[in-house]
Every structure is written in C-alpha cells, then in structure tokens.
Design an enzyme around this catalytic site. Structure first.
Site, PDB file in Angstrom:
ATOM      1  N   HIS A 468      -7.067  -1.451   1.683  1.00 11.95           N
ATOM      2  CA  HIS A 468      -6.445  -2.841   1.025  1.00 11.95           C
ATOM      3  C   HIS A 468      -7.541  -4.232   1.160  1.00 11.95           C
ATOM      4  O   HIS A 468      -8.479  -4.366  -0.533  1.00 11.95           O
ATOM      5  CB  HIS A 468      -6.492  -3.870   2.515  1.00 11.95           C
ATOM      6  CG  HIS A 468      -6.405  -4.725   2.824  1.00 11.95           C
ATOM      7  ND1 HIS A 468      -4.839  -5.947   2.758  1.00 11.95           N
ATOM      8  CD2 HIS A 468      -7.534  -6.422   3.015  1.00 11.95           C
ATOM      9  CE1 HIS A 468      -5.727  -7.011   3.047  1.00 11.95           C
ATOM     10  NE2 HIS A 468      -6.670  -7.474   3.048  1.00 11.95           N
ATOM     11  N   GLU A 469      -8.635  -3.373   1.410  1.00 12.74           N
ATOM     12  CA  GLU A 469     -10.161  -3.618   0.968  1.00 12.74           C
ATOM     13  C   GLU A 469     -10.785  -3.356  -0.287  1.00 12.74           C
ATOM     14  O   GLU A 469     -11.525  -4.581  -0.563  1.00 12.74           O
ATOM     15  CB  GLU A 469     -11.566  -3.420   2.500  1.00 12.74           C
ATOM     16  CG  GLU A 469     -10.485  -3.746   3.824  1.00 12.74           C
ATOM     17  CD  GLU A 469     -10.633  -5.062   4.276  1.00 12.74           C
ATOM     18  OE1 GLU A 469     -11.221  -6.459   2.680  1.00 12.74           O
ATOM     19  OE2 GLU A 469      -9.975  -5.767   4.746  1.00 12.74           O
TER      20      GLU A 469
HETATM   21 ZN   LIG Z   1      -7.724  -8.978   2.843  1.00 13.19          ZN
END
Ligand SMILES: [Zn+2]
Length: 679
Positions: A468-469
C-alpha cells in the site's frame, strides 16, 4: 551558525540536523521568501509564468526541503527538544501560508496571467497549477474583509498547533503504559516470536521477564493470542482509551478539549469562507461533488455489506459459544476468537504464513513485481545519511537507465516513533533550468522488528501495508510532471489519492506475485500451493465486518464535520453512537474512546475525507479488474497504468485519468466482488 537545514543539499543531512537548527532556519527562509515575493510584486511588469509562478515554486521548494526532514524526524525520532522546535515553527508556517494565500496583489497577478495571451500556450499541467492557485487563494480568504482575514489567520494557526498537540498527546499516552510480566503462565497462547520481542523490550529497559507495550505489534499479539482473558481486557482498555478521559493514564493527555476545539475552528473557518460546514469546504478539493453524494455512497455500501457483516458476527459468536463455551463475546475477545475461528475454518493461522515473508525477500519481491509491471530497476544505495540505523535507501531507474526517484524505508516499530504507516514527500520532482530535480519519498511502517538473529518476519497484512505505502511512493516517484504544484501527489484530489496505494495491495493475493514475494526464511521455499489455497479461501474472512468498520469510521468523520452546530458543540460520541447503530454490527463498550486516537482526522489530512479509502477503492478495484482480465503482469496494461495514472500526478482531474486508463467511468462491481459482497 552553520545550519545544515540552510545548506543546498540533494538529500537532507539527517545526522547533522539538531533541534536548535530548526527555528533559526525556518525563520530565515520565511524572511527571505517574504522579501523575494515583495520585490517580485514590486517590479512594474506584466507577469508571465517565468516571472511569477516559477519563482514562487522555487521559494516553496526551498522551504519544503528544509521543513520536510524536520517534520519527518518529529514523527519518527521524536524528542522533547525536537518537538518543541517543531511546534514553535507551526504558527510561523501557518501565518506565512495564510499571508501568501491572502495576498491580494499576488492573487491579481495570477488572475491577470489567466487573461494573458501566454495562458493559451501553457501546458495543461501549468494551467491546472494556476487554476488550483486561484482556488487556494479563495480558500485562504483572499476575498475577505480585513477583520475576517485576521480571524482566518488566527484560526489557521490555532488549528495547526492544536492538531499537532493531538498527535503529541497520542504518542505520549501510547508510550506511557506498558505491562511488565514475570509470570510466564500469563503468556499462554502468545507465539514464541512475540514473546521474544517482549523479552527484548524488557532487556532494553534492564528488566527480566517480558515487556508488552501499546506499540501495535506488541498490542496485537496480546489481543490475538493471549489465552488469558483478563490480560486481553487490560490491554484493550489501555489501548482503546489512549489520550482520553478514560482508562489507566486518564486524564493526562486527554484529547477531549482539543477535539472540540478543532471541530469548532474548522466549522468557523468554513463559515468564514461562505460554506455551510467543514464537510462542504473539504469537498472543494475532492472528486465527490456534494455531501449528499458522499453520505449516499457510504450508506449504500453499508446496506449492501450489512447482511454479510451480520453473518460474520453471528458465526463468530456461535463458534465462541459452541467450541469454547464463551458467552457473551466481548470487545477484547474479537481478535482472539476470530483467529481461532480462522484456524478452525481454514486450518490457517497468520503465524504459519509469517516464516514465508522475511522482510528482505518481501522487499526484493515487491521490487520484482513493479519491475515487471513498469519496467523499473530498484537498487539499494548504501552510505546515505539517515535518521536511524534501521533505515535503508533505494534508487529507482527505468528501462532507459534514467534515474526516476529514490526513497528511504523505515520499517519497524520503536519508541518515539508515531504509529501507523505512511508515505511522505522528502523532495518533489520539478524541472530546473539545467536539470530535473528527482523526487524522493519516505516510506514509514511500524512492523514487528527482527528478534535475536532471525530476520523480521511479516504477517500477511503487514505485507499488504508495505505494498500500500509503496503504491503511494510510486505515485510520488514515477511522476513525469515538470512543475511542483501538480507533480506526484501534489494537486491530486484527496479522495483519489488512495487509488495507486490500494491498487498495489491486490498483488499480495496473486499467485504469480506471491512466487516473487514469499520465500521461507530458513529454506527459501516459496509459499506452498496448499498454504496459498488456504490463504485465498480465507481472503474474505470477516470481510463484511471489516467493511462495516471502515464505513463506520468514514460516516462518523464525515457527519461530525457536516452536522457541527456551534450551539450544541461537537457531540462526538453522540454522533458516533448514532452511526454505530446504523452501520456497526458489534457495539464496543461505553468506555471505548476510539475517536480520541483517530489521528487521521484530528491530526492528519483526512478530516471529512476518511471516506476517501472506500471511494478510491472503487477506482482501485475497477482498475485492477483490467489487470485480472488481461493477466496481472500484462505489460501493456502495466504501461497504460503507468502513463495514464502514475506519471500524471495531479496534472489532470482524477476522473479524466481514470477514464483514460479504463476506457470508461468507474463502476462499483469490482469492489463488491473483491470483498465477497453480492452486487
Ligand atoms: Zn494510503
């Protein structure tokens, strides 16, 4: 004074930055910028891009480059001195930003630029920057009367320090409580790796036995595995009451008053600018057009997910009762029996997966995934100055050998580091007269650190967080936009920001990708098919309850801003209770103070915008479904996502970019399908 923050550097000299450098550097830069802007406006000329926007981007960039490492260190290596210096700068920065935003002469220079012959010749990115700037002048109160302008400036300063104070209280309250255990029988059920971490924590404080804390890896280990129900309850109470009027450290660090104040100030700010409430104001920079559209979207999704969530809870209650004689199921039993139920249904525990996800393998695998998708080459560069020995630095090159950007990665939870995971900007891409300034990002997580001689082994949900990051990182780093104002994530509508990040999470469930990111830390064996099959079978385990929880947070955030009434105050828990009655299937105990640690909305950028996760998940799921149709590593689809979304940053409206990639507007079907909800 020799001040590292004022040096012209390509990367921040972290090891030389001290608290005493911060205030003098920021003061000096603000003074210099003010003087430069005044002389720019004093010049008697018709402004064009090069005489107006370019120099303003220079001033912004120089300030960002000094402030970014300070703000980052305040988040990840916090200390009293640094915190004091950081907080002392906030009112100055806020005052400066408002001053620029309210500068009538500057505003008129921008207006004049839009009417000039040059405007028609500017690129769409440049035009978007000027249009955004005009919007931001209005949102800073450029059109207000003098007295209102002054009040707006006070509000902005007060908000900036109050939000920072909220975050400081939360960090302090999280660190203030821990549990030292010397009786090993209390640890029954807790896996060896988590015990080892607790032993390491105890040793680092010169203690014997085990030290469990409210840092997430430690907290979640107790909640998921501790057989001792009283111990789980004790941790639940401590964690769910942090920085509030309840629980073991109350009332020190109580955020109650700050929360009321923040809501009141936001409301007043919105009213000054001519909006009904802060929710309406917040939508000016988002894809969603009206509050009704947001609330309607959330409630519709909640209604669709509700039957699934009810089944989830019913199944969990029945399981706890029939298999463990437990009734009633309490909040501190949820994670524990959910894990037991997962094992019962799917013969799969999170612990079984962890040995296949040693951090080095996951990282190389993640890099291999994006290499295949976008033709990138990612390599570690050693010898780079950082803020902590755990931090690593990587460079991204593309197929042509061009350096596209670089990032720092700081993976593990530790004291004096704020919780959660996020991507932040260190340097943004822009074209300079003689070269292109390459973007640099910080990726921050709070994973379980390595214990003893073993490498850090990630839970699968930690792998998802990392992806995600990294997705946010790619959005910032792969941009091709030449101008600061809309390069990377700058200028992207906030409710579209989670598109590239949530998009990346999908790969963590794909067989082909797992072959790249998994490898047993002892044998190197990739995730066996049998475990993969179980993982996929369990993918939507309790998905209904999880969605309802996200929707509860989203609606709560939106409604406290939408329904704020100065004569009644924030009514924070009253509104939360109402939302829960409508959306939540499990109601937490009355002492729960979830909102007091909801830093996304009280100290992050998600105020009246937490719904963005679900909003953007419609986009990310639908985008990923094109990959599912064509093959998840289909080069043409990858290229299309790269050039239509990632490289474009905020240079065009998010909807236009999505349509360019998908060939049509987004549909909700893929989100429902990915979460096991009937369309
Ligand atoms: Zn996010």
């Amino acid at each position: 004074m020799n001040n590292p923050l004022l040096e012209d550097h390509s990367l921040p000299p972290f090891s030389r930055i001290r608290a005493e450098h911060v205030l003098p550097a920021i003061r000096q830069l603000l003074d210099e910028n003010r003087t430069a802007i005044a002389s720019l406006l004093a010049a008697d000329r018709v402004h064009d891009w090069d005489s107006l926007v370019r120099p303003l981007e220079d001033f912004d960039d120089r300030l960002n480059k000094a402030w970014s490492p300070v703000s980052h260190m305040n988040a990840v290596v916090n200390s009293d001195a640094l915190r004091e210096a950081y907080n002392a700068c906030l009112p100055l920065l806020s005052e400066y930003a408002t001053e620029i935003g309210q500068n009538r002469q500057l505003f008129e220079a921008y207006l004049q630029l839009t009417q000039s012959a040059e405007f028609g010749r500017l690129s769409s990115a440049q035009k978007k920057i000027i249009e955004n700037a005009l919007r931001d002048f209005r949102l800073s109160g450029v059109a207000l009367e003098e007295a209102e302008k002054a009040r707006f400036k006070e509000i902005a300063q007060d908000l900036s320090t109050s939000c920072s104070q909220f975050s400081d209280n939360l960090l302090d309250a999280t660190q203030a409580w821990d549990k030292h255990i010397e009786d090993e029988s209390l640890l029954s059920g807790i896996p060896e790796s988590d015990r080892a971490l607790a032993r390491q924590s105890a040793q680092s404080k010169g203690k014997t036995g085990w030290l469990f804390t409210l840092e997430f890896p430690s907290y979640i280990a107790v909640m998921t595995y501790a057989d001792n129900r009283d111990l789980r309850r004790e941790f639940y109470v401590a964690y769910s009451t942090r920085a509030s009027d309840q629980g073991p450290t109350a009332p020190q660090w109580d955020n109650s008053e700050l929360m009321e104040k923040i809501l009141a100030l936001r409301h007043e700010e919105a009213r000054l600018l001519g909006y009904q409430n802060y929710a309406e104001l917040s939508l000016v920079c988002k894809m969603a057009q009206t509050p009704g559209q947001v609330v309607g979207f959330l409630k519709d999704l909640a209604a669709r997910a509700r039957p699934v969530a009810e089944d989830d809870l019913h199944e969990l209650r029945r399981f706890a009762r029939e298999h463990h004689g437990l009734e009633p199921l309490e909040a501190w039993d949820m994670s524990y029996y959910s894990e037991k139920l997962r094992q019962h249904k799917y013969a799969l525990s999170q612990e079984e997966l962890r040995p296949y996800f040693p951090v080095a393998r996951v990282l190389t695998g993640l890099f291999a995934v994006v290499e295949r998708l976008y033709g990138l080459d990612i390599r570690e560069r050693s010898g780079v100055d950082t803020w902590h020995p755990d931090v690593k630095f990587f460079e991204i090159h593309d197929r042509s050998g061009e350096l596209r950007g670089a990032f720092y990665i700081d993976l593990y939870a530790r004291p004096n580091k704020r919780g959660g995971a996020w991507m932040d900007e260190c340097i943004a891409r822009r074209r300079l007269p003689d070269q292109v300034q390459k973007p640099v990002a910080y990726l921050t997580c709070n994973f379980t650190p390595p214990v003893g001689d073993d490498p850090a082994l990630l839970r699968h949900d930690e792998v998802l967080t990392l992806f995600h990051e990294f997705g946010h990182g790619l959005h910032h780093l792969l941009t091709r936009v030449d101008y600061l104002g809309v390069s990377g994530i700058h200028g992207v509508e906030w409710d579209a920001v989670e598109l590239p990040s949530q998009f990346m999470e999908n790969f963590c469930w794909e067989h082909e990708a797992l072959a790249l990111i998994s490898g047993h830390y002892r044998t190197g064996e990739t995730l066996p098919d049998e475990l993969f099959a179980k993982m996929i079978a369990a993918k939507n385990f309790q998905a209904g309850m999880q969605i309802e929880r996200q929707l509860e947070f989203s609606l709560f955030d939106f409604l406290i801003h939408l329904e704020y009434d100065p004569s009644k105050g924030g009514r924070i828990y009253e509104i939360l209770d109402r939302v829960r009655k409508e959306v939540a299937v499990f109601i937490p105990p009355a002492f729960n103070r979830f909102a007091h640690s909801f830093s996304h909305i009280f100290s992050g950028g998600y105020a009246a915008g937490y719904y963005s996760y679900k909003w953007a998940e419609v986009l990310s799921s639908d985008a990923f479904s094109r990959f599912q149709e064509n093959g998840v590593f289909d080069p043409e689809t990858g290229h299309s996502f790269l050039v239509n979304i990632l490289e474009k940053g905020g240079s065009q409206p998010a909807m236009e970019l999505f349509v360019a990639f998908r060939g049509r507007e987004p549909k909700i079907d893929a989100l429902l399908r990915h979460n096991g909800i009937a369309a």
